[in-house]
Design a protein around this motif. Structure first.
Motif, PDB file in Angstrom:
ATOM      1  N   ALA A 233      10.001  -9.011  -7.648  1.00  0.00           N
ATOM      2  CA  ALA A 233       9.415  -9.145  -8.991  1.00  0.00           C
ATOM      3  C   ALA A 233       7.992  -8.586  -8.988  1.00  0.00           C
ATOM      4  N   ASP A 234       7.239  -8.855  -7.933  1.00  0.00           N
ATOM      5  CA  ASP A 234       5.864  -8.355  -7.826  1.00  0.00           C
ATOM      6  C   ASP A 234       5.821  -6.835  -7.746  1.00  0.00           C
ATOM      7  N   ILE A 235       6.722  -6.248  -6.971  1.00  0.00           N
ATOM      8  CA  ILE A 235       6.669  -4.787  -6.826  1.00  0.00           C
ATOM      9  C   ILE A 235       7.141  -4.105  -8.109  1.00  0.00           C
ATOM     10  N   ARG A 236       8.033  -4.745  -8.833  1.00  0.00           N
ATOM     11  CA  ARG A 236       8.440  -4.179 -10.131  1.00  0.00           C
ATOM     12  C   ARG A 236       7.255  -4.197 -11.111  1.00  0.00           C
ATOM     13  N   GLU A 237       6.438  -5.246 -11.034  1.00  0.00           N
ATOM     14  CA  GLU A 237       5.249  -5.326 -11.888  1.00  0.00           C
ATOM     15  C   GLU A 237       4.263  -4.213 -11.541  1.00  0.00           C
ATOM     16  N   VAL A 238       4.077  -3.948 -10.254  1.00  0.00           N
ATOM     17  CA  VAL A 238       3.177  -2.874  -9.826  1.00  0.00           C
ATOM     18  C   VAL A 238       3.648  -1.549 -10.418  1.00  0.00           C
TER      19      VAL A 238
ATOM     20  N   ALA B  33       0.839  -1.198   0.000  1.00  0.00           N
ATOM     21  CA  ALA B  33       0.000   0.000   0.000  1.00  0.00           C
ATOM     22  C   ALA B  33       0.877   1.253   0.000  1.00  0.00           C
ATOM     23  N   ALA B  34       1.994   1.209   0.718  1.00  0.00           N
ATOM     24  CA  ALA B  34       2.922   2.342   0.748  1.00  0.00           C
ATOM     25  C   ALA B  34       3.536   2.568  -0.629  1.00  0.00           C
ATOM     26  N   LEU B  35       3.892   1.487  -1.324  1.00  0.00           N
ATOM     27  CA  LEU B  35       4.437   1.617  -2.673  1.00  0.00           C
ATOM     28  C   LEU B  35       3.403   2.247  -3.602  1.00  0.00           C
ATOM     29  N   GLU B  36       2.181   1.743  -3.557  1.00  0.00           N
ATOM     30  CA  GLU B  36       1.129   2.290  -4.413  1.00  0.00           C
ATOM     31  C   GLU B  36       0.875   3.770  -4.097  1.00  0.00           C
ATOM     32  N   HIS B  37       0.932   4.124  -2.826  1.00  0.00           N
ATOM     33  CA  HIS B  37       0.755   5.515  -2.417  1.00  0.00           C
ATOM     34  C   HIS B  37       1.897   6.373  -2.985  1.00  0.00           C
ATOM     35  N   ALA B  38       3.122   5.908  -2.862  1.00  0.00           N
ATOM     36  CA  ALA B  38       4.278   6.663  -3.362  1.00  0.00           C
ATOM     37  C   ALA B  38       4.186   6.861  -4.871  1.00  0.00           C
ATOM     38  N   LEU B  39       3.786   5.813  -5.588  1.00  0.00           N
ATOM     39  CA  LEU B  39       3.647   5.924  -7.041  1.00  0.00           C
ATOM     40  C   LEU B  39       2.580   6.953  -7.410  1.00  0.00           C
TER      41      LEU B  39
ATOM     42  N   ILE C 193      10.341   9.706   2.820  1.00  0.00           N
ATOM     43  CA  ILE C 193      10.321   8.270   3.117  1.00  0.00           C
ATOM     44  C   ILE C 193       8.860   7.886   3.227  1.00  0.00           C
ATOM     45  N   VAL C 194       8.452   6.890   2.464  1.00  0.00           N
ATOM     46  CA  VAL C 194       7.076   6.404   2.507  1.00  0.00           C
ATOM     47  C   VAL C 194       7.135   4.948   2.931  1.00  0.00           C
TER      48      VAL C 194
END
Length: 142
Positions: A60-65, A9-15, A98-99
């Motif tokens: 690999a999953d987070i790179r796909e996101v 969720a933090a990655l998606e928020h940062a993106l 920092i997220v």
């Protein structure tokens, strides 16, 4: 970054919040946490997905996101005490923000070692955004 829903969720928020900025993801291998059963996450079997065989398989999953969002993503594994390693890495690369997820660690390791998010927030000179875990649909409808 770990393999938890709050971290994703933090990655998606940062993106979403920083569409024009470089996003760097780090995973900290904490030697103290490993001693309490946290351990190192499973590593990728091969590097066909653009990753390194020594990195966690969830990279690999987070790179796909990130790719679905049309974004490149730099992902790194570092060692050390989680809050300290995160803060030192942020200072080293000149991070503007920092997220991170509100929680990731669970069970005994969290009770004994405390919250990484709290440790980062208390000591950081870099602005920190803490993203809470997503609520399930049943929680949202209450």
């Amino acid at each position: 970054m770990d393999d938890s829903e709050p971290a994703r969720a933090a990655l998606e928020h940062a993106l979403a919040m920083f569409p024009d900025d470089e996003i760097r993801v780090i995973h900290v291998v904490d030697d103290l946490e490993a001693g309490y059963g946290g351990g190192r996450p499973p590593v990728a079997a091969d590097s066909d997905g653009g990753g390194d065989a020594d990195e966690p398989s969830f990279f690999a999953d987070i790179r796909e996101v990130a790719a679905e969002d049309g974004r490149p993503l730099e992902a790194t594994v570092i060692e050390g005490s989680s809050p300290t390693a995160i803060l030192e890495h942020g200072e080293e690369i000149g991070a503007d923000q920092i997220v991170m997820g509100s929680e990731g660690r669970s069970g005994v390791s969290r009770m004994l070692l405390g919250s990484v998010a709290e440790g980062v927030t208390r000591r950081s000179t870099i602005p920190v955004t803490i993203v809470p875990r997503s609520r399930s649909r049943s929680e949202t409808n209450r």
